[in-house]
Design a protein around this motif. Structure first.
Motif, mmCIF file in Angstrom:
data_model
loop_
_atom_site.group_PDB
_atom_site.id
_atom_site.type_symbol
_atom_site.label_atom_id
_atom_site.label_comp_id
_atom_site.label_asym_id
_atom_site.label_seq_id
_atom_site.Cartn_x
_atom_site.Cartn_y
_atom_site.Cartn_z
ATOM 1 N N GLY A 288 0.872 -1.164 0.000
ATOM 2 C CA GLY A 288 0.000 0.000 0.000
ATOM 3 C C GLY A 288 0.915 1.223 0.000
ATOM 4 N N LYS A 289 0.373 2.368 0.396
ATOM 5 C CA LYS A 289 1.182 3.602 0.413
ATOM 6 C C LYS A 289 2.405 3.455 1.327
ATOM 7 N N LEU A 290 2.183 2.832 2.495
ATOM 8 C CA LEU A 290 3.264 2.736 3.475
ATOM 9 C C LEU A 290 4.360 1.775 3.004
ATOM 10 N N GLY A 291 3.968 0.644 2.461
ATOM 11 C CA GLY A 291 4.942 -0.321 1.954
ATOM 12 C C GLY A 291 5.785 0.275 0.844
ATOM 13 N N LYS A 292 5.136 1.002 -0.074
ATOM 14 C CA LYS A 292 5.876 1.650 -1.174
ATOM 15 C C LYS A 292 6.838 2.694 -0.616
ATOM 16 N N HIS A 293 6.361 3.442 0.381
ATOM 17 C CA HIS A 293 7.188 4.491 0.992
ATOM 18 C C HIS A 293 8.456 3.885 1.600
ATOM 19 N N TYR A 294 8.285 2.827 2.407
ATOM 20 C CA TYR A 294 9.441 2.187 3.051
ATOM 21 C C TYR A 294 10.410 1.624 2.007
ATOM 22 N N MET B 106 10.872 2.695 -1.135
ATOM 23 C CA MET B 106 11.573 3.767 -1.858
ATOM 24 C C MET B 106 12.556 4.527 -0.971
ATOM 25 N N LYS B 107 12.264 4.540 0.326
ATOM 26 C CA LYS B 107 13.110 5.270 1.279
ATOM 27 C C LYS B 107 14.537 4.732 1.330
ATOM 28 N N LYS B 108 14.708 3.492 0.888
ATOM 29 C CA LYS B 108 16.041 2.871 0.937
ATOM 30 C C LYS B 108 16.960 3.415 -0.160
ATOM 31 N N TYR B 109 16.388 4.162 -1.108
ATOM 32 C CA TYR B 109 17.182 4.649 -2.248
ATOM 33 C C TYR B 109 17.578 6.111 -2.059
ATOM 34 N N SER B 110 18.890 6.342 -1.976
ATOM 35 C CA SER B 110 19.376 7.695 -1.653
ATOM 36 C C SER B 110 19.026 8.729 -2.729
ATOM 37 N N GLN B 111 18.817 8.267 -3.993
ATOM 38 C CA GLN B 111 18.498 9.233 -5.066
ATOM 39 C C GLN B 111 17.201 9.982 -4.775
ATOM 40 N N ILE B 112 16.271 9.326 -4.077
ATOM 41 C CA ILE B 112 14.948 9.965 -3.896
ATOM 42 C C ILE B 112 14.513 10.119 -2.440
ATOM 43 N N ASN B 113 15.260 9.546 -1.481
ATOM 44 C CA ASN B 113 14.679 9.530 -0.122
ATOM 45 C C ASN B 113 14.470 10.910 0.501
ATOM 46 N N THR B 114 15.224 11.930 0.034
ATOM 47 C CA THR B 114 15.006 13.285 0.588
ATOM 48 C C THR B 114 13.795 13.969 -0.053
ATOM 49 N N ASP C 109 7.633 12.599 5.005
ATOM 50 C CA ASP C 109 7.580 11.711 6.158
ATOM 51 C C ASP C 109 6.215 11.012 6.165
ATOM 52 N N THR C 110 6.199 9.682 6.207
ATOM 53 C CA THR C 110 4.950 8.905 6.138
ATOM 54 C C THR C 110 5.038 7.737 7.114
ATOM 55 N N GLU C 111 4.005 7.563 7.927
ATOM 56 C CA GLU C 111 3.984 6.472 8.913
ATOM 57 C C GLU C 111 2.571 5.906 9.020
ATOM 58 N N ALA C 112 2.436 4.782 9.731
ATOM 59 C CA ALA C 112 1.100 4.250 10.032
ATOM 60 C C ALA C 112 0.393 5.269 10.931
ATOM 61 N N ALA C 113 -0.917 5.437 10.734
ATOM 62 C CA ALA C 113 -1.651 6.493 11.470
ATOM 63 C C ALA C 113 -2.023 6.046 12.879
ATOM 64 N N THR C 114 -0.997 5.808 13.702
ATOM 65 C CA THR C 114 -1.248 5.502 15.115
ATOM 66 C C THR C 114 -1.313 6.818 15.877
ATOM 67 N N LYS C 115 -1.845 6.748 17.084
ATOM 68 C CA LYS C 115 -1.962 7.970 17.876
ATOM 69 C C LYS C 115 -0.589 8.593 18.134
#
Length: 244
Positions: free
Chosen positions: A9-15, A17-25, A29-35
């Protein structure tokens, strides 16, 4: 070590892509919507977006922003005020837990005629299976709406039109090229996890400092938005590539 298989989903794709330095900046910031994630992120950012992890078309999206005496929660064209973030979260938590939401850093979107807009970049495989940018379109939010999606009343417009008041001719041309290649680069990266996909729709936001942000990448992008433009050149190219 067991390889982590992301539920994409959105979160899995985010995590992923975050591993790639070309685009991680360039990833908000995206996380699971916990309190706790919502509370922590609200301390860092002026506004947050709550999005269904698997949703499309701009449906079910909320925006949380700070106000003088608390917080405002907006969804669609309606808004509600809360004195505390706790009260705001309590009004939502059953819904966002049931529908599995993510929380994302709010980006101050560039505006055109006082309305926010973002960009959809279409990237498709060519005859030889290489990814190419085949279309780029701006999406102008309906007045009072927090999302730009076409299905939520957003207006598709040539990106050149939307950037006219922000950049001069040559700057604009170069900036559009930069956004097109960013869409392609992001699609190549995510394509590592989606080998069988032939098309990607990359949603890119531009903030008030002209920094591009990769909001999301759709792996089953809607082509019809390109058919809404007066000039059908892009739409015809996209249709042609969809047959490869």
């Amino acid at each position: 070590m067991k390889k982590v298989k992301y539920k994409m989903g959105k979160l899995g794709k985010h995590y992923f892509m975050k591993k790639y330095s070309q685009i991680n900046t360039l990833l908000p910031d995206t996380e699971a919507a916990t309190k706790s994630n919502i509370l922590n992120m609200m301390q860092k950012y002026d506004s947050l977006y709550l999005k269904p992890d698997e949703g499309t078309g701009g449906r079910g999206i909320f925006k949380i922003a700070k106000t003088v005496n608390g917080f405002v929660l907006r969804g669609g064209t309606s808004s509600r005020n809360y004195h505390t973030l706790d009260a705001l979260y309590n009004s939502l938590h059953k819904f966002i837990y049931k529908h599995k939401y993510v929380v994302q850093q709010g980006i101050h979107l560039l505006k055109h005629d006082g309305r926010s807009f973002d960009i959809r970049v279409m990237v498709q495989k060519n005859r030889s299976g290489q990814l190419e940018t085949t279309g780029i379109v701006g999406r102008l939010a309906k007045p009072g709406k927090i999302v730009t999606n076409f299905h939520s009343g957003g207006t598709p417009l040539p990106i050149d039109t939307l950037l006219k008041s922000h950049l001069s001719g040559v700057e604009r041309t170069n900036f559009i090229k930069k956004i097109e290649s960013l869409g392609r680069e992001a699609s190549i990266i995510l394509g590592e996890s989606y080998k069988s996909k032939k098309a990607f729709g990359v949603d890119i936001a531009i903030d008030s400092n002209m920094k591009p942000w990769i909001l999301e990448i759709n792996t089953g992008p809607d082509m019809s938005i390109f058919n809404m433009l007066k000039d059908k050149t892009m739409y015809r190219r996209i249709l042609m590539y969809s047959k490869f």
